[in-house]
Motif scaffolding. Structure first.
Motif, PDB file in Angstrom:
ATOM      1  N   ALA A  66       0.824  -1.207   0.000  1.00 48.94           N
ATOM      2  CA  ALA A  66       0.000   0.000   0.000  1.00 48.94           C
ATOM      3  C   ALA A  66       0.863   1.264   0.000  1.00 48.94           C
ATOM      4  O   ALA A  66       0.545   2.241  -0.689  1.00 48.94           O
ATOM      5  CB  ALA A  66      -0.947   0.007   1.205  1.00 48.94           C
ATOM      6  N   ASP A  67       1.955   1.252   0.763  1.00 45.09           N
ATOM      7  CA  ASP A  67       2.872   2.393   0.775  1.00 45.09           C
ATOM      8  C   ASP A  67       3.496   2.610  -0.605  1.00 45.09           C
ATOM      9  O   ASP A  67       3.599   3.741  -1.087  1.00 45.09           O
ATOM     10  CB  ASP A  67       3.980   2.183   1.803  1.00 45.09           C
ATOM     11  N   GLU A  68       3.915   1.524  -1.229  1.00 43.34           N
ATOM     12  CA  GLU A  68       4.525   1.653  -2.558  1.00 43.34           C
ATOM     13  C   GLU A  68       3.503   2.168  -3.573  1.00 43.34           C
ATOM     14  O   GLU A  68       3.837   2.982  -4.435  1.00 43.34           O
ATOM     15  CB  GLU A  68       5.107   0.326  -3.026  1.00 43.34           C
ATOM     16  N   LEU A  69       2.262   1.709  -3.439  1.00 43.45           N
ATOM     17  CA  LEU A  69       1.215   2.197  -4.339  1.00 43.45           C
ATOM     18  C   LEU A  69       1.030   3.704  -4.185  1.00 43.45           C
ATOM     19  O   LEU A  69       0.886   4.437  -5.175  1.00 43.45           O
ATOM     20  CB  LEU A  69      -0.094   1.463  -4.049  1.00 43.45           C
ATOM     21  N   GLY A  70       1.043   4.188  -2.948  1.00 41.70           N
ATOM     22  CA  GLY A  70       0.919   5.619  -2.717  1.00 41.70           C
ATOM     23  C   GLY A  70       2.051   6.404  -3.360  1.00 41.70           C
ATOM     24  O   GLY A  70       1.830   7.446  -3.987  1.00 41.70           O
ATOM     25  N   ARG A  71       3.279   5.897  -3.219  1.00 40.75           N
ATOM     26  CA  ARG A  71       4.414   6.578  -3.842  1.00 40.75           C
ATOM     27  C   ARG A  71       4.312   6.545  -5.364  1.00 40.75           C
ATOM     28  O   ARG A  71       4.624   7.523  -6.045  1.00 40.75           O
ATOM     29  CB  ARG A  71       5.716   5.931  -3.371  1.00 40.75           C
ATOM     30  N   LEU A  72       3.860   5.409  -5.889  1.00 45.45           N
ATOM     31  CA  LEU A  72       3.768   5.267  -7.346  1.00 45.45           C
ATOM     32  C   LEU A  72       2.764   6.244  -7.946  1.00 45.45           C
ATOM     33  O   LEU A  72       3.000   6.810  -9.017  1.00 45.45           O
ATOM     34  CB  LEU A  72       3.372   3.827  -7.684  1.00 45.45           C
ATOM     35  N   LEU A  73       1.655   6.448  -7.257  1.00 46.05           N
ATOM     36  CA  LEU A  73       0.619   7.334  -7.803  1.00 46.05           C
ATOM     37  C   LEU A  73       1.082   8.789  -7.864  1.00 46.05           C
ATOM     38  O   LEU A  73       0.543   9.572  -8.647  1.00 46.05           O
ATOM     39  CB  LEU A  73      -0.659   7.214  -6.967  1.00 46.05           C
ATOM     40  N   THR A  74       2.072   9.164  -7.062  1.00 47.64           N
ATOM     41  CA  THR A  74       2.598  10.524  -7.172  1.00 47.64           C
ATOM     42  C   THR A  74       3.411  10.702  -8.451  1.00 47.64           C
ATOM     43  O   THR A  74       3.642  11.829  -8.891  1.00 47.64           O
ATOM     44  CB  THR A  74       3.482  10.888  -5.960  1.00 47.64           C
ATOM     45  N   VAL A  75       3.861   9.601  -9.045  1.00 45.68           N
ATOM     46  CA  VAL A  75       4.619   9.654 -10.293  1.00 45.68           C
ATOM     47  C   VAL A  75       3.690   9.798 -11.492  1.00 45.68           C
ATOM     48  O   VAL A  75       4.071  10.342 -12.528  1.00 45.68           O
ATOM     49  CB  VAL A  75       5.501   8.392 -10.432  1.00 45.68           C
ATOM     50  N   LEU A  76       2.475   9.306 -11.364  1.00 44.18           N
ATOM     51  CA  LEU A  76       1.510   9.366 -12.465  1.00 44.18           C
ATOM     52  C   LEU A  76       1.272  10.821 -12.854  1.00 44.18           C
ATOM     53  O   LEU A  76       0.982  11.665 -12.004  1.00 44.18           O
ATOM     54  CB  LEU A  76       0.199   8.711 -12.034  1.00 44.18           C
ATOM     55  N   LYS A  77       1.391  11.127 -14.122  1.00 46.71           N
ATOM     56  CA  LYS A  77       1.221  12.506 -14.584  1.00 46.71           C
ATOM     57  C   LYS A  77      -0.245  12.914 -14.541  1.00 46.71           C
ATOM     58  O   LYS A  77      -1.138  12.067 -14.595  1.00 46.71           O
ATOM     59  CB  LYS A  77       1.776  12.654 -16.002  1.00 46.71           C
ATOM     60  N   PRO A  78      -0.515  14.221 -14.445  1.00 44.80           N
ATOM     61  CA  PRO A  78      -1.907  14.699 -14.380  1.00 44.80           C
ATOM     62  C   PRO A  78      -2.739  14.204 -15.562  1.00 44.80           C
ATOM     63  O   PRO A  78      -2.290  14.224 -16.708  1.00 44.80           O
ATOM     64  CB  PRO A  78      -1.758  16.224 -14.417  1.00 44.80           C
ATOM     65  N   ALA A  79      -3.932  13.748 -15.235  1.00 40.24           N
ATOM     66  CA  ALA A  79      -4.919  13.316 -16.235  1.00 40.24           C
ATOM     67  C   ALA A  79      -4.486  12.087 -17.028  1.00 40.24           C
ATOM     68  O   ALA A  79      -5.102  11.763 -18.045  1.00 40.24           O
ATOM     69  CB  ALA A  79      -5.256  14.466 -17.186  1.00 40.24           C
ATOM     70  N   ASP A  80      -3.448  11.350 -16.589  1.00 40.37           N
ATOM     71  CA  ASP A  80      -2.999  10.166 -17.310  1.00 40.37           C
ATOM     72  C   ASP A  80      -3.597   8.869 -16.775  1.00 40.37           C
ATOM     73  O   ASP A  80      -3.279   7.798 -17.290  1.00 40.37           O
ATOM     74  CB  ASP A  80      -1.471  10.061 -17.270  1.00 40.37           C
ATOM     75  N   TYR A  81      -4.431   8.963 -15.759  1.00 37.39           N
ATOM     76  CA  TYR A  81      -5.084   7.750 -15.266  1.00 37.39           C
ATOM     77  C   TYR A  81      -6.147   7.324 -16.275  1.00 37.39           C
ATOM     78  O   TYR A  81      -7.052   8.090 -16.617  1.00 37.39           O
ATOM     79  CB  TYR A  81      -5.719   7.995 -13.906  1.00 37.39           C
ATOM     80  N   ASP A  82      -6.039   6.098 -16.773  1.00 35.27           N
ATOM     81  CA  ASP A  82      -6.909   5.592 -17.836  1.00 35.27           C
ATOM     82  C   ASP A  82      -8.185   5.005 -17.229  1.00 35.27           C
ATOM     83  O   ASP A  82      -8.163   3.921 -16.647  1.00 35.27           O
ATOM     84  CB  ASP A  82      -6.161   4.528 -18.645  1.00 35.27           C
ATOM     85  N   LEU A  83      -9.290   5.722 -17.375  1.00 32.57           N
ATOM     86  CA  LEU A  83     -10.569   5.262 -16.827  1.00 32.57           C
ATOM     87  C   LEU A  83     -11.117   4.050 -17.565  1.00 32.57           C
ATOM     88  O   LEU A  83     -12.006   3.367 -17.054  1.00 32.57           O
ATOM     89  CB  LEU A  83     -11.579   6.398 -16.858  1.00 32.57           C
ATOM     90  N   LEU A  84     -10.608   3.773 -18.761  1.00 25.52           N
ATOM     91  CA  LEU A  84     -11.046   2.591 -19.498  1.00 25.52           C
ATOM     92  C   LEU A  84     -10.388   1.326 -18.962  1.00 25.52           C
ATOM     93  O   LEU A  84     -10.858   0.221 -19.222  1.00 25.52           O
ATOM     94  CB  LEU A  84     -10.725   2.751 -20.989  1.00 25.52           C
TER      95      LEU A  84
END
Length: 266
Positions: free
Chosen positions: A57-75
């Motif tokens: 869970a901690d690693e997931l939190g750190r990883l999501l900070t790397v995700l660029k704005p609006a790049d989360y794929d809702l599909l």
């Protein structure tokens, strides 16, 4: 109450730097970041020990900070990962829950596209923290003066009851969070948060309309008058109340009528 980003220690920051090198270069597609997030969530769900669950869970939190704005794929959403994007500001919220031996742990990542510093929260059961021990499942941006504040919609539970609540918060550019925005009003009374408690087997409506101008919620009462203040016996009684946005403040209104359709409510 001013709350600092509570998750990243010095070690955590070094790990983030490593993630930026691994995932943030031009040769590594952002879609791979999301795939890694999906893998981490899968491993988290399968994990059997608290320490392993927290590590994933901690690693997931750190990883999501790397995700660029609006790049989360809702599909291709990550299973068990709640995602909400503010249509007003474009800010993004990720939240998830893990079940530990002593209770539930709640994680949140708030991303503001470079306008403000990303905020990462972690609540572990029994931990002394200023973070409300709730899973925030939605949020709502609204304008107050020349800036934007947010209302967080949260859920948690006790051994005998469910709880839902609202918190008015400000996110500062440096990552600090202010919980002292007393913008919820009923007459002359003001508060920065509201909490509702009700029975374990009962559902309560607490949501906002699509225009972001009204928050609608069930009125709760005991099944019988003799159960007053015993919240495990409380539930919706058919009445619906609301908070309505007026000049940057949210005013209580009772006994409202709603069109309970997908066109009005989110």
């Amino acid at each position: 109450m001013m709350l600092k980003n509570n998750m990243f220690s010095r070690v955590g920051k070094l790990l983030v730097a490593g993630l930026l090198v691994a995932y943030g270069n031009a040769g590594y597609a952002q879609s791979n970041v999301q795939r890694r997030a999906d893998t981490l969530m899968t491993e988290l769900v399968k994990a059997e020990t608290d320490s392993l669950k927290i590590s994933y869970a901690d690693e997931l939190g750190r990883l999501l900070t790397v995700l660029k704005p609006a790049d989360y794929d809702l599909l291709r959403p990550v299973k068990y990962l709640n995602y909400k994007k503010s249509p007003l500001t474009g800010a993004e919220m990720f939240s998830w829950q893990i079940q530990l031996t002593e209770g539930a742990a709640f994680y949140h990542v708030f991303k503001f596209g470079g306008i403000r510093k990303d905020v990462v929260w972690r609540y572990l059961p029994g931990e002394q923290t200023e973070i409300p021990d709730y899973l925030f499942y939605d949020w709502l941006a609204f304008k107050t003066g020349k800036k934007y504040s947010y209302i967080l919609f949260g859920w948690s539970e006790t051994a005998k009851t469910n709880r839902k609540g609202l918190w008015v918060v400000d996110f500062a550019a440096n990552g600090k969070v202010n919980f002292n925005r007393r913008l919820l009003r009923k007459g002359n009374r003001r508060t920065a948060f509201l909490v509702f408690e009700y029975g374990k087997e009962v559902n309560m409506m607490l949501k906002h309309d699509r225009k972001g101008k009204r928050i609608i919620f069930d009125h709760l009462s005991p099944a019988e008058s003799r159960y007053a203040d015993y919240f495990m016996f409380y539930g919706p009684d058919g009445e619906v109340n609301a908070l309505e946005l007026r000049k940057g403040e949210w005013w209580f209104t009772d006994k409202v009528k709603i069109k309970n359709t997908g066109n009005e409510l989110r």
